[in-house]
Design an enzyme around this catalytic site. Structure first.
Site, PDB file in Angstrom:
ATOM      1  N   THR A  55       0.734  -1.214  -0.084  1.00  0.00           N
ATOM      2  CA  THR A  55      -0.081   0.013  -0.090  1.00  0.00           C
ATOM      3  C   THR A  55       0.855   1.225   0.114  1.00  0.00           C
ATOM      4  O   THR A  55       1.841   1.411   0.587  1.00  0.00           O
ATOM      5  CB  THR A  55      -0.905  -0.016   1.359  1.00  0.00           C
ATOM      6  OG1 THR A  55      -1.934  -1.173   1.073  1.00  0.00           O
ATOM      7  CG2 THR A  55      -1.842   1.473   1.441  1.00  0.00           C
ATOM      8  N   ASP A  63       8.523   3.688   4.766  1.00  0.00           N
ATOM      9  CA  ASP A  63       8.755   4.878   5.183  1.00  0.00           C
ATOM     10  C   ASP A  63      10.270   5.248   5.642  1.00  0.00           C
ATOM     11  O   ASP A  63      10.580   6.385   5.356  1.00  0.00           O
ATOM     12  CB  ASP A  63       7.706   5.343   6.496  1.00  0.00           C
ATOM     13  CG  ASP A  63       6.378   5.149   6.108  1.00  0.00           C
ATOM     14  OD1 ASP A  63       5.870   5.669   5.094  1.00  0.00           O
ATOM     15  OD2 ASP A  63       5.607   4.500   6.932  1.00  0.00           O
ATOM     16  N   GLY A  88       3.560   2.177   7.706  1.00  0.00           N
ATOM     17  CA  GLY A  88       2.337   2.395   8.235  1.00  0.00           C
ATOM     18  C   GLY A  88       1.808   4.072   8.187  1.00  0.00           C
ATOM     19  O   GLY A  88       0.869   4.584   8.764  1.00  0.00           O
ATOM     20  N   GLU A 142      -0.207  -4.994   6.330  1.00  0.00           N
ATOM     21  CA  GLU A 142       0.709  -5.093   5.572  1.00  0.00           C
ATOM     22  C   GLU A 142       1.971  -6.206   6.239  1.00  0.00           C
ATOM     23  O   GLU A 142       2.478  -6.919   5.726  1.00  0.00           O
ATOM     24  CB  GLU A 142       1.664  -3.729   5.695  1.00  0.00           C
ATOM     25  CG  GLU A 142       1.106  -2.527   4.635  1.00  0.00           C
ATOM     26  CD  GLU A 142       1.587  -1.447   4.453  1.00  0.00           C
ATOM     27  OE1 GLU A 142       1.421  -0.537   3.546  1.00  0.00           O
ATOM     28  OE2 GLU A 142       1.944  -0.985   5.693  1.00  0.00           O
TER      29      GLU A 142
END
Length: 262
Positions: A33, A92, A103, A111
């Site tokens: 995602t 990230d 997240g 995930e």
């Protein structure tokens, strides 16, 4: 449609395109995602369409599922797939040991479940996501809405004994209301600045009542593919020590460019 991709989109596409080259016919895949993962889904759909590649995809969020279906990728649930050959997802942040913070897109629970149900996890990222120490990006923690303020207090208390530089904890909002995950939970963002012991912190957070999962991915990622703004791409595998450099044909990106969202 933009005539040229921005350097950041070029980097994301380059990483996604190289990672999709790892996909083989008949595989069951975890589909990540986020904006970089969205590039991956489009590159995968291109192979399905042009090569007749047969794959099943397990999405890690509602928006990834919608994108995959719209592009003609067969979508199944993890319960239907049972086990996956490969998961490709963004991050990230990642460090030299391939520890991750994930997240930012509020999909960390699915995930992590999907990634740990895979033979191999490949992270795709632009070069800015590589850091010496995790923590500059806020660490997301998914919590049950019931009693979330008490959970927040327990997290803050736990952080007092952790090797971190910051200890601010904030509730993630969507407008004026708490953001809801696909599981209807809340996200608390931990502004830690630097995490000295990611493994210790991850274990401690998951011991707190009310915490569903945290965004530290430790010993889960096997391979990192890093894209650059000029189309260069590097692949590094932690177990084998494999390292390779290459360059992606950016004409392919322009052919499949669309509004990806995030």
């Amino acid at each position: 449609m933009p005539a040229e991709l921005s350097p950041i989109d070029t980097a994301k596409f380059a990483a996604a395109r190289r990672a999709v080259d790892l996909v083989q016919d008949g595989m069951k895949l975890g589909l990540g995602t986020g904006s970089t993962a969205a590039w991956m889904v489009r590159c995968l759909a291109e192979r399905v369409r042009e090569e007749g590649l047969r794959v099943q995809g397990v999405p890690t969020s509602t928006r990834t599922a919608e994108l995959a279906r719209a592009l003609g990728i067969q979508v199944v649930t993890l319960d239907e797939a049972k086990w996956l050959d490969l998961t490709i997802d963004g991050a990230d942040e990642f460090d030299a040991d391939f520890n991750l913070i994930k997240g930012g897109g509020a999909a960390l629970l699915q995930e992590k479940i999907v990634a740990t149900a895979s033979d191999r996890m490949v992270v795709i990222a632009d070069a800015a996501k590589e850091v010496a120490h995790l923590g500059a990006f806020p660490l997301p923690v998914e919590v049950i809405p019931f009693g979330w303020q008490s959970t927040k207090m327990l997290i803050e208390e736990t952080l007092e004994g952790m090797d971190v530089l910051g200890r601010e904890v904030t509730l993630r909002l969507s407008g004026d209301a708490p953001l809801l995950t696909d599981e209807k939970n809340y996200i608390l963002d931990l502004h830690l600045k630097r995490i000295g012991e990611p493994r210790q912190l991850g274990l401690a957070l998951n011991q707190i009542a009310g915490v569903v999962e945290n965004g530290l991915f430790i010993d889960i990622c096997d391979t990192v593919v890093v894209g650059h703004g000029d189309g260069r791409v590097s692949l590094r595998d932690l177990q084998s020590g494999q390292a390779e450099e290459g360059c992606i044909d950016m004409d392919r990106a322009r052919n499949i460019f669309a509004d990806l969202g995030d």
